[in-house]
Design an enzyme around this catalytic site. Structure first.
Site, short mmCIF file in Angstrom:
data_model
loop_
_atom_site.label_atom_id
_atom_site.label_comp_id
_atom_site.label_asym_id
_atom_site.label_seq_id
_atom_site.Cartn_x
_atom_site.Cartn_y
_atom_site.Cartn_z
N LYS A 22 42.46 36.21 37.40
CA LYS A 22 41.11 36.28 36.86
C LYS A 22 40.12 36.72 37.93
O LYS A 22 40.22 36.33 39.09
CB LYS A 22 40.69 34.91 36.31
N ASP A 80 41.69 40.69 35.58
CA ASP A 80 41.08 40.51 34.26
C ASP A 80 39.69 39.91 34.44
O ASP A 80 39.54 38.76 34.87
CB ASP A 80 41.95 39.59 33.42
N GLU A 110 41.67 44.76 33.39
CA GLU A 110 41.48 44.34 32.00
C GLU A 110 40.05 43.91 31.71
O GLU A 110 39.43 43.19 32.50
CB GLU A 110 42.44 43.19 31.69
N GLU A 113 41.50 42.95 23.56
CA GLU A 113 41.68 41.54 23.19
C GLU A 113 40.63 41.10 22.17
O GLU A 113 40.91 40.24 21.32
CB GLU A 113 41.59 40.69 24.45
N ASP A 142 45.63 41.16 20.11
CA ASP A 142 46.21 39.81 20.00
C ASP A 142 46.80 39.68 18.60
O ASP A 142 46.07 39.77 17.61
CB ASP A 142 45.16 38.74 20.25
N HIS A 189 47.99 40.95 23.95
CA HIS A 189 47.41 39.73 24.51
C HIS A 189 48.09 38.54 23.85
O HIS A 189 48.37 38.55 22.66
CB HIS A 189 45.91 39.70 24.23
N GLU A 218 52.34 39.52 27.82
CA GLU A 218 51.66 38.47 28.58
C GLU A 218 52.35 37.13 28.37
O GLU A 218 52.69 36.76 27.25
CB GLU A 218 50.20 38.38 28.14
#
Length: 377
Positions: free
Chosen positions: A166, A194, A220, A246, A269, A296, A329
């Site tokens: 992250k 991300d 991302e 996402e 997702d 995702h 993921e």
């Protein structure tokens, strides 16, 4: 054969260690599960991505459209739900509710036909799927860099060949974190970042230029999911592949992202963008634009199993004799619902996870764990 029952469960567990990313802090994990049961007692499980109690309300609103229908007619049922919600829910939690019911129907259909979902999707190309470890969230500590480095080294020692961290705390802070993690894991492990749409375009460009030397596999959600122009400009001005999607919903939601050449990698997702029925159409659209798809996934074993089945059927672009493995993921953050609620527990070996071979999704919910984690309406 008809659909007889559709039940919802909101499961919740307080975390031992709260964590946060660029947008929210998590003190609990919560998910809405859906169980669809046919007349003969055969059932399928699904889940929706988003605020669990709101997703539950959406499922309860849509359920009458599926009750009494033939559970083999999955996409016909999907279309009924989509048309019922089209006037006021082209994005968001009602689409997640459609997704939850749809995934449960694919699971049920597979069990009724005695086939794994991957077979129903057209046939798997691989028996094991390459996964990347998602983690390296932020916690309250005086040594956040040390925490991120130690966690990244743990995933590398566990055999993961790709790790996502992250960012989004600020360009200079994020640069320091990314450089420390890359130095810790070396050059043989893929590293992705991300931002969860925390940056403005200028910030995202400055950060991207600062990490280009780190051999980043993808960046991302660098900017707002609504800033298509920002996505496209960033993609044109950095060598790092750009990923996003996402926060997109349905095939029509992905069309501008893909047609405007905003991303190199689309990330629907399955539990939010419309379920397996719609995401397989999103994959087909992405192929038409020569854009790869990496779903995702941030839920229980139900969501992860759906991703395994889908990705096992996808060929990456471009096609060649020795193709790179498509990715999925694999969330490694603290999640008792993922670890305890469903079985079997998925484990990566050498960065690969076996695709379930049993009928349907190949996972089931532990009724004792469900009773323990379910919160009352």
């Amino acid at each position: 054969m008809k659909i007889e029952h559709i039940e919802t469960y909101v499961a919740e567990q307080t975390l031992d260690t709260p964590f946060y990313f660029s947008q929210f802090e998590f003190r609990t994990r919560q998910i809405c599960l859906v169980k669809v049961t046919a007349e003969d007692g055969t059932y399928g499980w699904g889940e929706g991505y988003g605020p669990a109690t709101v997703v539950r309300a959406g499922v309860e609103f849509l359920a009458p459209l599926a009750l009494g229908e033939d559970p083999l007619h999955v996409e016909a049922i999907w279309n009924k739900m989509h048309l019922r919600s089209l006037d006021y829910a082209r994005r968001g939690v009602l689409v997640a509710a459609i997704s939850a019911i749809d995934i449960a129907l694919w699971d049920l259909r597979g069990k009724l036909l005695g086939q794994p979902v991957s077979t129903l999707l057209g046939g798997r190309r691989r028996e094991r799927v390459k996964v990347y470890a998602t983690g390296l969230y932020f916690i309250g500590t005086d040594d956040l860099v040390g925490k991120l480095v130690d966690e990244a080294k743990l995933y590398a020692s566990q055999g993961f060949r790709a790790i996502k961290m992250k960012v989004g705390l600020g360009v200079e802070t994020d640069l320091r974190h990314a450089r420390a993690v890359r130095a810790a894991i070396g050059g043989d492990v893929d590293l992705m970042v991300d931002a969860n749409h925390a940056y403005s375009l200028s910030e995202a460009l400055r950060f991207a230029r600062g990490i280009e030397e780190l051999d980043i596999s993808f960046f991302e959600e660098p900017v707002s999911p609504e800033d298509y122009a920002g996505y496209r400009e960033l993609r044109e001005r950095t060598t790092i592949p750009i990923a996003g999607g996402e926060c997109e919903y349905l095939l029509e939601g992905f069309r501008p992202l893909l047609s405007k050449r905003c991303v190199d990698i689309a990330q629907p997702d399955i539990c939010g963008a419309g379920g397996l029925s719609e995401v397989k159409r999103i994959v087909a659209l992405a192929r038409a634009f020569h854009i790869n798809v990496i779903p995702h996934s941030w839920g229980t074993g139900i969501a992860f199993a759906a991703g395994l089945h889908l990705v096992s059927t996808v060929d990456p672009l471009p096609g060649r004799l020795r193709m790179p493995e498509p990715l999925l993921e694999m969330d490694r953050s603290e999640n008792p619902l993922r670890d305890n609620l469903t079985a079997p527990m998925f484990r990566a070996e050498d960065g690969l996870v076996a695709v379930p071979s049993g009928p349907g999704l190949g996972v089931d919910v532990d009724p004792d764990a469900l009773a323990e984690y379910t919160v009352s309406a």
